[in-house]
Design a protein around this motif. Structure first.
Motif, PDB file in Angstrom:
ATOM      1  N   THR A 213       0.884  -1.285  -0.020  1.00  6.85           N
ATOM      2  CA  THR A 213      -0.107   0.108   0.128  1.00  6.85           C
ATOM      3  C   THR A 213       0.830   1.187  -0.111  1.00  6.85           C
ATOM      4  O   THR A 213       0.558   2.206  -0.768  1.00  6.85           O
ATOM      5  CB  THR A 213      -0.892  -0.067   1.179  1.00  6.85           C
ATOM      6  N   LEU A 214       1.920   1.306   0.838  1.00 10.19           N
ATOM      7  CA  LEU A 214       2.824   2.218   1.043  1.00 10.19           C
ATOM      8  C   LEU A 214       3.450   2.679  -0.229  1.00 10.19           C
ATOM      9  O   LEU A 214       3.661   3.762  -0.900  1.00 10.19           O
ATOM     10  CB  LEU A 214       4.078   2.111   1.876  1.00 10.19           C
ATOM     11  N   THR A 215       3.849   1.584  -1.150  1.00  5.07           N
ATOM     12  CA  THR A 215       4.717   1.667  -2.485  1.00  5.07           C
ATOM     13  C   THR A 215       3.561   2.292  -3.418  1.00  5.07           C
ATOM     14  O   THR A 215       3.995   3.176  -4.258  1.00  5.07           O
ATOM     15  CB  THR A 215       5.105   0.408  -2.872  1.00  5.07           C
ATOM     16  N   LEU A 216       2.493   1.640  -3.167  1.00  6.46           N
ATOM     17  CA  LEU A 216       1.474   2.242  -4.485  1.00  6.46           C
ATOM     18  C   LEU A 216       1.157   3.718  -4.213  1.00  6.46           C
ATOM     19  O   LEU A 216       1.126   4.475  -5.145  1.00  6.46           O
ATOM     20  CB  LEU A 216       0.230   1.339  -4.267  1.00  6.46           C
ATOM     21  N   LEU A 217       0.971   4.166  -3.033  1.00  6.52           N
ATOM     22  CA  LEU A 217       0.642   5.551  -2.836  1.00  6.52           C
ATOM     23  C   LEU A 217       1.900   6.550  -3.186  1.00  6.52           C
ATOM     24  O   LEU A 217       1.665   7.514  -3.828  1.00  6.52           O
ATOM     25  CB  LEU A 217       0.193   5.669  -1.165  1.00  6.52           C
ATOM     26  N   ASP A 218       3.065   5.941  -2.958  1.00  9.62           N
ATOM     27  CA  ASP A 218       4.203   6.740  -3.267  1.00  9.62           C
ATOM     28  C   ASP A 218       4.097   6.885  -4.766  1.00  9.62           C
ATOM     29  O   ASP A 218       4.549   8.019  -5.317  1.00  9.62           O
ATOM     30  CB  ASP A 218       5.542   6.083  -2.824  1.00  9.62           C
ATOM     31  N   GLU A 219       3.895   5.670  -5.377  1.00  6.46           N
ATOM     32  CA  GLU A 219       3.887   5.728  -7.131  1.00  6.46           C
ATOM     33  C   GLU A 219       2.811   6.743  -7.752  1.00  6.46           C
ATOM     34  O   GLU A 219       2.869   7.608  -8.588  1.00  6.46           O
ATOM     35  CB  GLU A 219       3.787   4.565  -7.384  1.00  6.46           C
ATOM     36  N   TYR A 220       1.542   6.699  -6.874  1.00  3.14           N
ATOM     37  CA  TYR A 220       0.758   7.470  -7.242  1.00  3.14           C
ATOM     38  C   TYR A 220       0.987   9.265  -7.098  1.00  3.14           C
ATOM     39  O   TYR A 220       0.979   9.653  -7.865  1.00  3.14           O
ATOM     40  CB  TYR A 220      -0.587   7.394  -6.306  1.00  3.14           C
ATOM     41  N   PHE A 221       1.375   9.175  -5.826  1.00  8.64           N
ATOM     42  CA  PHE A 221       1.651  10.755  -5.628  1.00  8.64           C
ATOM     43  C   PHE A 221       2.843  11.502  -6.256  1.00  8.64           C
ATOM     44  O   PHE A 221       3.138  12.601  -6.424  1.00  8.64           O
ATOM     45  CB  PHE A 221       1.808  11.126  -4.146  1.00  8.64           C
ATOM     46  N   SER A 222       3.822  10.179  -6.643  1.00 12.19           N
ATOM     47  CA  SER A 222       5.005  10.788  -7.398  1.00 12.19           C
ATOM     48  C   SER A 222       4.737  10.843  -9.048  1.00 12.19           C
ATOM     49  O   SER A 222       5.681  11.143  -9.720  1.00 12.19           O
ATOM     50  CB  SER A 222       6.380  10.110  -7.184  1.00 12.19           C
ATOM     51  N   GLY A 223       3.537  10.423  -9.442  1.00 14.70           N
ATOM     52  CA  GLY A 223       2.962  10.625 -10.719  1.00 14.70           C
ATOM     53  C   GLY A 223       3.663   9.433 -11.581  1.00 14.70           C
ATOM     54  O   GLY A 223       3.244   9.289 -12.832  1.00 14.70           O
ATOM     55  N   LYS A 224       3.927   8.279 -11.030  1.00 17.55           N
ATOM     56  CA  LYS A 224       4.384   7.062 -11.712  1.00 17.55           C
ATOM     57  C   LYS A 224       3.148   6.268 -12.019  1.00 17.55           C
ATOM     58  O   LYS A 224       3.267   5.333 -12.980  1.00 17.55           O
ATOM     59  CB  LYS A 224       5.427   6.504 -10.789  1.00 17.55           C
ATOM     60  N   LEU A 225       2.213   6.372 -11.226  1.00 18.19           N
ATOM     61  CA  LEU A 225       0.953   5.471 -11.405  1.00 18.19           C
ATOM     62  C   LEU A 225      -0.339   6.167 -11.591  1.00 18.19           C
ATOM     63  O   LEU A 225      -0.564   7.116 -10.886  1.00 18.19           O
ATOM     64  CB  LEU A 225       0.834   4.366 -10.026  1.00 18.19           C
ATOM     65  N   ASN A 229      -5.709   3.069 -12.009  1.00 14.30           N
ATOM     66  CA  ASN A 229      -4.779   1.746 -11.523  1.00 14.30           C
ATOM     67  C   ASN A 229      -4.478   1.664 -10.091  1.00 14.30           C
ATOM     68  O   ASN A 229      -4.634   0.610  -9.472  1.00 14.30           O
ATOM     69  CB  ASN A 229      -3.433   2.003 -12.487  1.00 14.30           C
ATOM     70  N   VAL A 230      -4.218   2.683  -9.442  1.00 17.07           N
ATOM     71  CA  VAL A 230      -3.984   2.683  -8.037  1.00 17.07           C
ATOM     72  C   VAL A 230      -5.124   2.246  -7.485  1.00 17.07           C
ATOM     73  O   VAL A 230      -5.150   1.689  -6.389  1.00 17.07           O
ATOM     74  CB  VAL A 230      -3.417   4.022  -7.472  1.00 17.07           C
ATOM     75  N   VAL A 231      -6.315   2.892  -7.707  1.00 16.95           N
ATOM     76  CA  VAL A 231      -7.445   2.706  -6.893  1.00 16.95           C
ATOM     77  C   VAL A 231      -7.631   1.226  -7.086  1.00 16.95           C
ATOM     78  O   VAL A 231      -7.871   0.511  -6.222  1.00 16.95           O
ATOM     79  CB  VAL A 231      -8.784   3.501  -7.590  1.00 16.95           C
TER      80      VAL A 231
END
Ligand SMILES: [Zn+2]
Length: 307
Positions: A213-225, A229-231
């Motif tokens: 979950t942490l990794t996914l949130l990082d990727e979303y807020f840094s624009g990588k995801l 997809n993240v939802v």
């Protein structure tokens, strides 16, 4: 004698010394985050108070009183139930009757109130009188993971014992001894320094899911995801609201100025509230709304809170 967790030993020794010198407060509250060992400590202290053959290290574990307690059958030990959402006035009336009665084993009487912060106002009021004039030989041990939630009048009449498990490095070391591997870096902080909570998250592998979950949130807020997809990947994850709250407080809000911090936290609190209040809510849609709002608050700082 069952062995206590290492971080509980110093406060236990203090409580034991106070008991031995007859100086233990008649009402005390054990507090600290869930998973720090408050219930264990309450049991250990109750054992000391009830034991008829107290040893230097605590209760003997062998006298009649210890046997009755271990069998869950000690007439001078009252544990209120914590399985309901609130502790009501009836439970406290039962406590009051118990505390004013005579001891069956000619020793102390002990009451344990788990989740004491869930007492209703009427229950707290009913308890006050007993706290103000504690019957001789009766000890009341309140347990709370949410100390500020206890009413001020109750707090003022109980001695506070805040339990700690030491610094993050000590806790991580204890966890690696128990599991034979290093815990993920976020875990101790996520569990507010409560080793038993961390251990249970490691044992059932929830910790791995939280890490994802942490990794996914990082990727979303840094624009990588992308948002959709993240939802899709986050929706339905274990402890999602807990981890989102942690991420928002520790990672997103901290570097922001005060007003923007408030806006970010408000958005999260609204999402939590809706999740419990709106029956049949589309969780993916609600999560999409929250993540969109958070990103816009981070990207366009002027946009939201000036209106
Ligand atoms: Zn004993």
């Amino acid at each position: 004698m069952t062995e206590l967790y290492p971080w509980l030993q110093p406060p236990f020794n203090q409580l034991l010394a106070l008991t031995n010198s007859g100086q233990l407060a008649h009402a005390l509250v054990l507090c600290g985050p869930a998973g720090i060992g408050k219930a264990t400590m309450a049991d250990a202290l109750a054992a000391v108070l009830l034991c008829k053959n107290r040893q230097p290290a605590g209760a003997c574990g062998q006298c009649k009183s210890c046997m009755l307690r271990q069998a869950g059958n000690h007439a001078d030990l009252l544990k209120l139930h914590s399985d309901t959402q609130h502790i009501g006035v009836d439970a406290i009336r039962q406590l009051n009757n118990f505390s004013h009665g005579a001891a069956q084993q000619h020793g102390n009487r002990v009451v344990v109130i788990p989740a004491a912060d869930t007492m209703t106002e009427a229950a707290a009021n009913a308890l006050l009188k007993t706290l103000e004039e504690p019957p001789a030989g009766c000890f009341i041990i309140l347990v709370s993971s949410n100390y500020p939630q206890l009413s001020a009048t109750i707090r003022s009449r109980c001695q506070q014992w805040q339990l700690h498990a030491g610094n993050a490095a000590d806790i991580a070391q204890w966890l690696s001894q128990q599991t034979n591997k290093s815990p993920p870096a976020f875990l101790v902080e996520y569990c507010q320094g409560a080793p038993l909570k961390a251990l249970s998250l490691l044992a059932d592998d929830t910790a791995t899911s939280l890490s994802d979950t942490l990794t996914l949130l990082d990727e979303y807020f840094s624009g990588k995801l992308q948002l959709t997809n993240v939802v899709k990947q986050l929706d339905g994850k274990a402890e999602l609201s807990g981890m989102l709250g942690f991420y928002i407080r520790q990672r997103l809000a901290q570097p922001l100025e005060f007003l923007r911090q408030q806006a970010v936290l408000t958005a999260y609190q609204r999402w939590c509230r809706d999740a419990t209040r709106i029956i049949g809510q589309n969780s993916a849609l609600a999560l999409t709304g929250l993540l969109t709002e958070l990103k816009s608050l981070l990207q366009h700082p002027e946009a939201k809170w000036k209106s």
